[in-house]
Design a protein around this motif. Sequence first.
Motif, short mmCIF file in Angstrom:
data_model
loop_
_atom_site.label_atom_id
_atom_site.label_comp_id
_atom_site.label_asym_id
_atom_site.label_seq_id
_atom_site.Cartn_x
_atom_site.Cartn_y
_atom_site.Cartn_z
N ALA A 155 16.59 144.26 54.69
CA ALA A 155 18.06 143.99 54.57
C ALA A 155 18.08 142.43 53.59
N PHE A 156 16.91 141.59 53.95
CA PHE A 156 16.85 139.94 53.17
C PHE A 156 16.08 140.82 52.84
N GLN A 157 14.92 141.71 52.25
CA GLN A 157 14.07 141.64 51.64
C GLN A 157 14.89 142.67 50.10
N GLN A 158 15.55 143.29 50.24
CA GLN A 158 16.31 144.15 49.39
C GLN A 158 16.73 143.28 48.38
N ILE A 159 17.49 142.26 49.27
CA ILE A 159 18.52 141.07 48.29
C ILE A 159 17.82 139.89 47.94
N TYR A 160 16.47 139.77 48.07
CA TYR A 160 15.49 138.41 46.96
C TYR A 160 14.87 139.72 46.41
N LYS A 161 14.66 140.92 46.35
CA LYS A 161 13.83 141.73 45.93
C LYS A 161 15.04 141.86 44.63
#
Length: 149
Positions: free
Chosen positions: A26-32
Motif C-alpha cells: 500500500a505504501f509502495q502505491q502511494i510513492y509510485k
Amino acid sequence: MPDENFDLTDFLPYLLNQAAESSSMAFQQIYKERYGMLRTEWRVLFHLGLYGQLTASEIGQRAKMHKTKISRAVQKLTERRFVTRARDAGDRRLEHLTLTPAGHAAYADLRGIAQRYDAALTADLGAAERDALRKLLAKLSTASRAGFT
C-alpha cells in the motif's frame, strides 16, 4: 518426490519476505502514484531526508543496497530535481548528495504517510508486541552470518 520435512511457509527468510512484500504494497502505491518513484528511489530519498548530506557509498552501507541500484535511483531523483550532486573537493570520485527543496517537500509528505501507515500496520498489536517485533527484526537484520555454509 515431495520433501515432507521442509515447510517453505515456516522458513524464516520466506516468512520475512512475504511479510515485507505484503506490508509494503500500500505504501509502495502511494510513492509510485504521487512521485513516480521505485522502492530504491524512496529509500535513497528517506536516507537523505533523515541523515542529510550523504555519499552513495554511505547510503549503500546504511540501506544495505548495491551501488548500482543507488546510482540509478540517484540519477532518477536528480532528473526529478529531488536531489543535487556535488563533487568532493578532495576526492573527485565522491559525490555528496543532498535533497533539494522539492526533495525535502516529497520527503516530508511521504514521511507523514509512512508514520500513519506504520501505525495502521501495527494497530492490532499491543505496545509490548510492537516493541518486541521491532527489536527482533532489528536484531535479525544485524546478526552475523559469518561461518555459515
